[in-house]
Scaffold this active site. Structure first.
Site, PDB file in Angstrom:
ATOM      1  N   SER A  51      57.824  36.594  41.270  1.00 20.14           N
ATOM      2  CA  SER A  51      58.065  37.682  42.224  1.00 20.14           C
ATOM      3  C   SER A  51      57.111  37.565  43.399  1.00 20.14           C
ATOM      4  CB  SER A  51      57.847  39.021  41.498  1.00 20.14           C
ATOM      5  OG  SER A  51      57.893  40.118  42.376  1.00 20.14           O
ATOM      6  N   ASN A  72      47.651  33.406  40.815  1.00 21.88           N
ATOM      7  CA  ASN A  72      48.157  34.472  41.673  1.00 21.88           C
ATOM      8  C   ASN A  72      48.601  35.718  40.906  1.00 21.88           C
ATOM      9  OD1 ASN A  72      49.769  35.428  44.228  1.00 21.88           O
ATOM     10  ND2 ASN A  72      51.264  35.313  42.561  1.00 21.88           N
ATOM     11  N   TYR A 117      41.043  47.776  39.940  1.00 21.38           N
ATOM     12  CA  TYR A 117      41.625  46.712  40.775  1.00 21.38           C
ATOM     13  C   TYR A 117      40.577  46.188  41.759  1.00 21.38           C
ATOM     14  CZ  TYR A 117      45.024  44.339  43.828  1.00 21.38           C
ATOM     15  OH  TYR A 117      45.713  43.412  44.564  1.00 21.38           O
TER      16      TYR A 117
HETATM   17  P1  NAD Z   1      54.462  41.076  42.236  1.00 20.24           P
HETATM   18  O1  NAD Z   1      54.403  42.194  41.252  1.00 20.24           O
HETATM   19  O2  NAD Z   1      55.595  41.016  43.185  1.00 20.24           O
HETATM   20  O3  NAD Z   1      54.333  39.677  41.499  1.00 20.24           O
HETATM   21  C1  NAD Z   1      53.390  39.479  40.483  1.00 20.24           C
HETATM   22  C2  NAD Z   1      54.016  38.636  39.384  1.00 20.24           C
HETATM   23  O4  NAD Z   1      53.005  38.431  38.390  1.00 20.24           O
HETATM   24  C3  NAD Z   1      55.187  39.326  38.677  1.00 20.24           C
HETATM   25  O5  NAD Z   1      56.313  38.469  38.630  1.00 20.24           O
HETATM   26  C4  NAD Z   1      54.647  39.640  37.289  1.00 20.24           C
HETATM   27  O6  NAD Z   1      55.658  39.577  36.288  1.00 20.24           O
HETATM   28  C5  NAD Z   1      53.604  38.544  37.121  1.00 20.24           C
HETATM   29  N1  NAD Z   1      52.590  38.889  36.135  1.00 20.24           N
HETATM   30  C6  NAD Z   1      52.009  40.101  35.922  1.00 20.24           C
HETATM   31  N2  NAD Z   1      51.129  40.024  34.924  1.00 20.24           N
HETATM   32  C7  NAD Z   1      51.130  38.740  34.493  1.00 20.24           C
HETATM   33  C8  NAD Z   1      50.425  38.040  33.481  1.00 20.24           C
HETATM   34  N3  NAD Z   1      49.562  38.675  32.687  1.00 20.24           N
HETATM   35  N4  NAD Z   1      50.664  36.727  33.322  1.00 20.24           N
HETATM   36  C9  NAD Z   1      51.563  36.073  34.096  1.00 20.24           C
HETATM   37  N5  NAD Z   1      52.272  36.697  35.065  1.00 20.24           N
HETATM   38  C10 NAD Z   1      52.058  38.004  35.256  1.00 20.24           C
HETATM   39  O7  NAD Z   1      53.072  41.204  43.029  1.00 20.24           O
HETATM   40  P2  NAD Z   1      52.484  40.441  44.315  1.00 20.24           P
HETATM   41  O8  NAD Z   1      52.210  41.478  45.328  1.00 20.24           O
HETATM   42  O9  NAD Z   1      53.269  39.252  44.668  1.00 20.24           O
HETATM   43  O10 NAD Z   1      51.072  40.039  43.717  1.00 20.24           O
HETATM   44  C11 NAD Z   1      50.611  38.695  43.625  1.00 20.24           C
HETATM   45  C12 NAD Z   1      49.111  38.707  43.796  1.00 20.24           C
HETATM   46  O11 NAD Z   1      48.777  39.159  45.113  1.00 20.24           O
HETATM   47  C13 NAD Z   1      48.354  39.635  42.845  1.00 20.24           C
HETATM   48  O12 NAD Z   1      47.196  38.987  42.385  1.00 20.24           O
HETATM   49  C14 NAD Z   1      47.999  40.823  43.711  1.00 20.24           C
HETATM   50  O13 NAD Z   1      46.871  41.491  43.238  1.00 20.24           O
HETATM   51  C15 NAD Z   1      47.761  40.117  45.022  1.00 20.24           C
HETATM   52  N6  NAD Z   1      47.805  40.983  46.200  1.00 20.24           N
HETATM   53  C16 NAD Z   1      48.949  41.639  46.525  1.00 20.24           C
HETATM   54  C17 NAD Z   1      48.948  42.456  47.653  1.00 20.24           C
HETATM   55  C18 NAD Z   1      50.180  43.240  48.067  1.00 20.24           C
HETATM   56  O14 NAD Z   1      50.073  44.084  48.970  1.00 20.24           O
HETATM   57  N7  NAD Z   1      51.335  42.995  47.474  1.00 20.24           N
HETATM   58  C19 NAD Z   1      47.785  42.584  48.431  1.00 20.24           C
HETATM   59  C20 NAD Z   1      46.646  41.889  48.064  1.00 20.24           C
HETATM   60  C21 NAD Z   1      46.655  41.073  46.947  1.00 20.24           C
END
Ligand code: NAD
Length: 247
Positions: free
Chosen positions: A11, A83, A149
């Protein structure tokens, strides 16, 4: 052509990283807890050099299985994009249960450690490797998440810097990408749940770019950091936040 592991690949940012790396010809082992999401990206990309593994980055057995599958499929592990991450719904410390604290730390921080530890023997034997951890602006400031977080993401950045310090001379680069607001599965509820729009708007108001990012805008920076084009970039925190933290 390099070979990579991408976690949280089903995702948002992880799926975008997978698209980016597959697009440039890399082999990718996509790891996620959600098999349905992995099936969907597999169906979308129809790529010969894409493998998937359902597993939890916080589980040593799942991590080892993913590493083995990458080795068996491609014969090398050149890139790790750690990630996978989950949000704590902006919960302040006083309202954070030990269960929530442990869950957030286990996925965001311990998972990043377990993945790095597991790829190191292969990267050390190759004398080369690139690790890109997804940190956050929450690695620098409060307010991008809750207590657990923000603590976890500060930890991810510190851990990344220590990796760079310990392994740079051995041919391994470690860097962090630090996204600001990105519309993904993690944040979608802010757009759809009643009463959350002011939060979305406040972030837009605080961001010089005046908008949320598309996941591809983060993935392109990860692709750069993972590649030889970033050969002198060690231990960096690449902020990709539309200017949030300078405003
Ligand atoms: P998302 O929820 O769209 O994707 C995250 C994916 O990680 C999901 O498919 C989920 O099933 C998977 N996942 C969750 N727990 C897991 C585990 N224990 N093992 C394996 N897979 C797992 O979220 P995103 O926004 O794409 O987040 C990706 C990264 O970016 C994260 O580390 C998040 O903290 C970071 N991030 C996101 C944002 C934002 O605004 N979206 C901002 C800063 C940092």
């Amino acid at each position: 052509m390099a070979n990579a592991i991408v976690t949280g690949a089903g995702s948002g940012i992880g799926a975008a990283i997978t698209r980016e790396l597959i697009g440039r010809g890399d082999g990718v082992l996509a790891l996620d807890t959600r098999g349905d999401r992995l099936e969907s990206i597999k169906g979308e990309l129809q790529a010969e050099r894409l493998r998937t593994s359902v597993g939890d980055v916080g589980d040593v057995g799942d991590v080892e299985r993913a590493i083995q599958l990458t080795q068996d499929s491609f014969g090398s592990i050149d890139i790790l994009c750690s990630n996978a991450g989950i949000l704590d719904d902006y919960t302040p410390a006083g309202d954070t249960s030990l269960e929530l604290w442990d869950r957030i730390l286990r996925v965001n921080l311990t998972g990043t450690f377990l993945m790095a530890r597991a790829v190191l023997p292969t990267m050390l034997s190759q004398g080369k490797g690139s690790i890109v951890n997804t940190a956050s602006i929450s690695s620098f400031i409060a307010g991008g998440g809750g207590a657990a977080y923000t603590a976890a993401k500060h930890g991810v950045l510190g851990f990344t810097r220590q990796l760079a310090f310990d392994y740079g001379r051995k041919g391994i680069r470690a860097n962090a990408v630090c996204p600001g607001p990105v519309r993904t599965g993690l944040t979608e509820h802010l757009f759809t749940e009643e009463g959350r729009q002011p939060h979305v708007d406040a972030i837009i108001a605080a961001t010089p770019a005046g908008r949320w990012a598309d996941p591809a805008e983060i993935a392109k920076v990860v692709a750069f950091l993972s590649s030889d084009a970033a050969s002198f970039v060690h231990g960096a925190a690449y902020v990709v936040d539309g200017g949030w933290i300078v405003s």
